[in-house]
Write an enzyme that holds these catalytic residues in place. Structure first.
Site, PDB file in Angstrom:
ATOM      1  N   HIS A  98       0.831  -1.209   0.000  1.00 53.63           N
ATOM      2  CA  HIS A  98       0.000   0.000   0.000  1.00 53.63           C
ATOM      3  C   HIS A  98       0.863   1.256   0.000  1.00 53.63           C
ATOM      4  CE1 HIS A  98       0.790   0.832   4.294  1.00 53.63           C
ATOM      5  NE2 HIS A  98       0.487  -0.441   4.568  1.00 53.63           N
ATOM      6  N   CYS A 100       3.199  -4.745   6.783  1.00 51.38           N
ATOM      7  CA  CYS A 100       2.858  -4.484   5.387  1.00 51.38           C
ATOM      8  C   CYS A 100       4.065  -4.005   4.593  1.00 51.38           C
ATOM      9  CB  CYS A 100       1.752  -3.429   5.306  1.00 51.38           C
ATOM     10  SG  CYS A 100       0.109  -4.061   5.701  1.00 51.38           S
TER      11      CYS A 100
END
Length: 282
Positions: free
Chosen positions: A107, A123
């Site tokens: 992301h 992440c």
């Protein structure tokens, strides 16, 4: 064994398009780089940020299962698209241990200076400009390999069954005038075409089983019974040994040379390079 078997809130919640099976993403935690492969070629490499500790960003082979633009940051109740949202405005969620793309993802970010560092809760962060470029090119079910190694990106891709340097084209079989787009690509190499065996068998109305002891496949199509050990250059057709070009592993799927299909299964084939399709003629 992987080939044979397949034949047969670290970051923060999403909503669960066909696989771009000619694509592959590799994240190398050792260098904090992400590589985008498409059609058998390394198209682009990007800097990324990964977990604060090695264990936080999981290693392995995963699938993109969620794509979200402007995902809210639920923990702090920050709306999607807000400049202060730590997830940026693009989310490519990964299926990791049943998390369904809601926990681990590639992301954007709200701190561009963090890219290249070990700072996340698990992440993979990208520069916002970079993930905006990547996002529309990536389909659900695209494979993402996360690893920590000194090997170069091409070697990593090859070691995970990706056909670097070969032409990968979206596969289409035509049977009885009906076109079926395949989940796996064709491989075209020096005018030779390789097709995914499992989908060939299914569309031909056949069955395929694996011998757990020997790894051999037994394929039945019409009046043909064929045994073949993956990656070998031999098959036995109705009791008679047949020599063929070796089958090959691409993207963890078994492909066989199109030129061997008539001899193995009694099916005539026609390759159309313009349409990138194969017609099966019984």
């Amino acid at each position: 064994m992987l080939v044979l078997g397949l034949l047969f809130t670290a970051c923060i919640g999403g909503v669960a398009e066909a696989s771009a099976s000619t694509d592959l993403l590799i994240v190398n935690k050792k260098t904090n780089k992400l590589a985008y492969f498409s059609g058998g070629k390394l198209e682009k490499t990007f800097p990324v940020a990964t977990g604060k500790t090695k264990a936080l960003t999981p290693e392995g082979s995963f699938k993109i299962v969620v794509k979200i633009q402007n995902r809210p940051y639920y923990k702090e109740k920050i709306p999607g698209g807000d400049p202060s949202n730590p997830l940026g405005d693009r989310w490519l969620g990964l299926e990791v241990n049943g998390t369904k793309g809601t926990t681990y993802a590639i992301h954007g970010n709200n701190n561009e200076s963090s890219i290249g560092k070990y700072v996340s809760a698990g992440c993979i962060r990208m520069h916002n400009e970079d993930i905006r470029w990547l996002y529309p090119r990536i389909s659900k079910n695209t494979t993402v390999v996360i690893i920590s190694t000194s090997a170069d990106m091409e070697s990593i891709a090859v070691n995970h069954g990706y056909a670097v340097g070969k032409t990968l084209v979206p596969g289409t079989f035509i049977v009885g005038g009906v076109s079926t787009k395949l989940q796996e690509p064709f491989v075209v190499e020096q005018s030779r075409v390789y097709v995914p065996l499992k989908e060939l068998v299914t569309l031909s109305g056949g069955t395929m089983n694996r011998n757990a002891g020997t790894g051999e496949l037994t394929i039945a199509i019409g009046n043909r019974s064929v045994t073949h050990k993956p990656l070998s250059d031999k098959a036995v057709v109705n009791g008679t040994s047949v020599t063929m070009l070796p089958s090959r592993n691409v993207n963890d799927r078994l492909l066989i040379p199109l030129s061997s299909v008539p001899a193995l299964f009694g099916i005539n084939v026609k390759w159309n390079p313009q349409q990138q399709s194969v017609t099966l003629l019984k």
